[in-house]
Design a protein around this motif. Structure first.
Motif, PDB file in Angstrom:
ATOM      1  N   UNK A 170      33.466   1.188  39.604  1.00 14.26           N
ATOM      2  CA  UNK A 170      34.378   0.050  39.445  1.00 14.26           C
ATOM      3  C   UNK A 170      33.621  -1.207  39.012  1.00 14.26           C
ATOM      4  N   UNK A 171      32.452  -1.446  39.595  1.00 15.00           N
ATOM      5  CA  UNK A 171      31.662  -2.625  39.217  1.00 15.00           C
ATOM      6  C   UNK A 171      31.179  -2.524  37.775  1.00 15.00           C
ATOM      7  N   UNK A 172      30.669  -1.337  37.398  1.00 11.29           N
ATOM      8  CA  UNK A 172      30.126  -1.163  36.047  1.00 11.29           C
ATOM      9  C   UNK A 172      31.219  -1.216  34.989  1.00 11.29           C
ATOM     10  N   UNK A 173      32.373  -0.599  35.268  1.00 16.35           N
ATOM     11  CA  UNK A 173      33.439  -0.522  34.272  1.00 16.35           C
ATOM     12  C   UNK A 173      34.031  -1.890  33.960  1.00 16.35           C
ATOM     13  N   UNK A 174      33.955  -2.806  34.920  1.00 18.51           N
ATOM     14  CA  UNK A 174      34.603  -4.111  34.746  1.00 18.51           C
ATOM     15  C   UNK A 174      33.621  -5.263  34.622  1.00 18.51           C
ATOM     16  N   UNK A 175      32.334  -4.930  34.531  1.00 17.40           N
ATOM     17  CA  UNK A 175      31.334  -5.984  34.377  1.00 17.40           C
ATOM     18  C   UNK A 175      31.204  -6.889  35.581  1.00 17.40           C
ATOM     19  N   UNK A 176      31.398  -6.322  36.769  1.00 20.17           N
ATOM     20  CA  UNK A 176      31.368  -7.112  37.999  1.00 20.17           C
ATOM     21  C   UNK A 176      30.064  -6.949  38.775  1.00 20.17           C
ATOM     22  N   UNK A 177      29.035  -6.329  38.191  1.00 16.70           N
ATOM     23  CA  UNK A 177      27.808  -6.075  38.949  1.00 16.70           C
ATOM     24  C   UNK A 177      27.190  -7.347  39.509  1.00 16.70           C
ATOM     25  N   UNK A 178      27.329  -8.457  38.788  1.00 14.53           N
ATOM     26  CA  UNK A 178      26.716  -9.699  39.245  1.00 14.53           C
ATOM     27  C   UNK A 178      27.563 -10.504  40.201  1.00 14.53           C
ATOM     28  N   UNK A 179      28.730 -10.000  40.571  1.00  7.46           N
ATOM     29  CA  UNK A 179      29.638 -10.777  41.401  1.00  7.46           C
ATOM     30  C   UNK A 179      29.314 -10.685  42.893  1.00  7.46           C
ATOM     31  N   UNK A 180      28.617  -9.640  43.313  1.00  3.63           N
ATOM     32  CA  UNK A 180      28.389  -9.452  44.750  1.00  3.63           C
ATOM     33  C   UNK A 180      27.098  -8.691  45.004  1.00  3.63           C
ATOM     34  N   UNK A 181      26.496  -8.993  46.143  1.00  2.46           N
ATOM     35  CA  UNK A 181      25.385  -8.201  46.640  1.00  2.46           C
ATOM     36  C   UNK A 181      25.970  -6.933  47.271  1.00  2.46           C
ATOM     37  N   UNK A 182      25.265  -5.830  47.165  1.00  2.00           N
ATOM     38  CA  UNK A 182      25.803  -4.550  47.654  1.00  2.00           C
ATOM     39  C   UNK A 182      24.796  -3.898  48.596  1.00  2.00           C
ATOM     40  N   UNK A 183      25.245  -3.602  49.800  1.00  2.00           N
ATOM     41  CA  UNK A 183      24.454  -2.834  50.766  1.00  2.00           C
ATOM     42  C   UNK A 183      25.053  -1.437  50.854  1.00  2.00           C
ATOM     43  N   UNK A 184      24.290  -0.455  50.399  1.00  2.34           N
ATOM     44  CA  UNK A 184      24.718   0.941  50.482  1.00  2.34           C
ATOM     45  C   UNK A 184      24.052   1.589  51.686  1.00  2.34           C
TER      46      UNK A 184
END
Length: 440
Positions: free
Chosen positions: A84-98
């Motif tokens: 979802x992040x990659x498809x919509x160009x949202x990778x820079x919108x939030x930090x992600x803890x997996x």
């Protein structure tokens, strides 16, 4: 399953055997030992928590730009989130803890992540376990961060998808949702429920039981592919608790009701956890008819071996255990064994046991049709065809409902590619069907 030739020289060497070091103060958990071992468990959990803090399965993705938004995710939701992040160009919108290791919870790693966020979204399928843990952690540490999670889009029901996660992220980011709302299901589409296979011997047993008992009996089911007998027109599953419960729950139901109770259980489930229930039924003199559906394998989960399988299939690796011998050895005197596809013999055995008191056991034998074809290399040389259209053929369709049947206009036909040659339909409606040599 292994595929292709096996290079036995490449297999690892067997582990060397070691002598057992006796230590009852560790391995025999009487109360005095258990209290001491609880302290050892606490020490091990402390080490596990440190392992979680350092685990390579728990990773943080930092965006290039500054942001005070964070997403914590675990399980398969990590994949949906990445898409979802990659498809919509949202990778820079939030930090992600997996979190790939969630127990024990890596509290310090999570708190360090939360300290850099004002708002955090928790993405996890199923129950909100991680979300609640993080909320407790925030409250206990006195952190100033807003935790969000389940809502009307991502509920605790069903499975997530990239589309659902995208919709949730769009709401959270306060963006226009880039995906369409899913189309509603067409109202008149036919249902496609799971079904017993064409030629399954359980269908023959269920059909015969229904002919004799109908709705004048209660049916206790168990865990296996035979659970699919709950579907119309067979309707031979009124309740199911857990694996091995058919005889136990059926015994209780028999004590509380005035109708006959029939408990269905497969051969592998009988060996797994059905024998204890049968012992209880014999001991307490319950009035229950137990039908052991012996198809010679563990069909539901991939044809794994069980103690009742044919010995020539198992080879010398184990010992065969005979179900009838076990049942009689447990004190059951009313025992019969019949071929599942022999409707006449099956009917006679059921009628004989119908009005008798106490525990009765009927063992129906016939190999799982898939197992017979794939492992035993057995196929029937004939298939069934409709010889006479009319009420008798339609009655067989409505009462037996074999998946090899299909409607062609007003007529009933048999799909020869699905027919296994069990010939139950010829016994149910002899005037409507006949056998024909299998083509090809």
């Amino acid at each position: 399953h292994l595929r292709g030739p096996v290079d036995f020289d490449a297999l690892p060497e067997p582990q060397p055997k070691k002598d057992f070091q006796r230590d009852p103060a560790r391995f025999v958990p009487v109360p005095a030992v258990a209290r001491r071992r609880h302290m050892v468990l606490d020490e091990l959990m402390a080490r596990a928590r440190q392992a979680a803090e350092e685990s390579s399965f728990n990773t943080i993705a930092e965006p290039d730009g500054s942001t005070r938004l964070g997403i914590v995710t675990s399980g398969v939701s990590r994949n949906y989130l990445a898409d979802a992040l990659a498809a919509n160009g949202w990778e820079g919108r939030a930090r992600v803890l997996e979190l790939g290791m969630t127990w024990p919870l890596p509290e310090e790693k999570i708190c360090a992540f939360l300290d850099k966020c004002d708002r955090v979204l928790v993405l996890e399928e199923g129950e909100d376990l991680l979300e609640q843990d993080i909320r407790v952690l925030v409250q206990r540490r006195g952190l100033s961060v807003s935790i969000e999670g389940k809502d009307d889009i991502l509920t605790h029901q069903g499975e997530y998808s990239t589309t659902l996660v995208t919709r949730r992220l769009a709401r959270w980011f306060e963006e226009t949702c880039p995906v369409r709302e899913p189309r509603s299901m067409e109202p008149d589409l036919p249902g496609r429920p799971p079904n017993l296979c064409p030629g399954c011997s359980h269908r023959a047993v269920y059909y015969t039981v229904r002919q004799i008992f109908g709705d004048d009996a209660y049916y206790s089911s168990d865990i296996g592919c035979y659970t699919l007998g709950l579907l119309p027109p067979l309707r031979t599953a009124d309740f199911l608790v857990c694996m091995g419960s058919s005889i136990s729950a059926g015994s209780g139901f028999a004590r509380a009701s005035e109708k006959p109770v029939i408990a269905f259980i497969g051969d592998s489930t009988f060996f797994h956890s059905g024998m204890t229930g049968l012992a209880n039924a014999v001991f307490n003199q319950h009035d229950v008819l137990m039908v052991i559906l012996d198809n010679g394998t563990t069909a539901m989960t991939g044809h794994q071996p069980n103690p009742g399988m044919q010995q020539d299939v198992l080879g010398g690796m184990s010992s065969h255990m005979d179900i009838e011998t076990i049942v009689r050895g447990m004190g059951v005197t009313e025992v019969a064994k019949v071929r599942a596809f022999n409707i006449k013999a099956l009917t006679a055995a059921l009628k004989d046991m119908k009005d008798k008191p106490g525990v009765r056991v009927l063992i129906t034998e016939e190999p799982c049709v898939l197992y017979a074809r794939r492992q035993l290399k057995k196929t029937a040389p004939q298939v069934a065809v409709v010889a006479q259209q009319g009420p008798e053929a339609m009655r067989c369709l409505e009462e037996l409902a074999c998946p090899a049947f299909y409607r062609h206009g007003d007529n009933l036909e048999v799909d020869a590619t699905l027919c296994t040659g069990c010939m139950v339909c010829l016994q149910v409606a002899p005037g409507a069907f006949k056998a024909r040599k299998r083509q090809g």
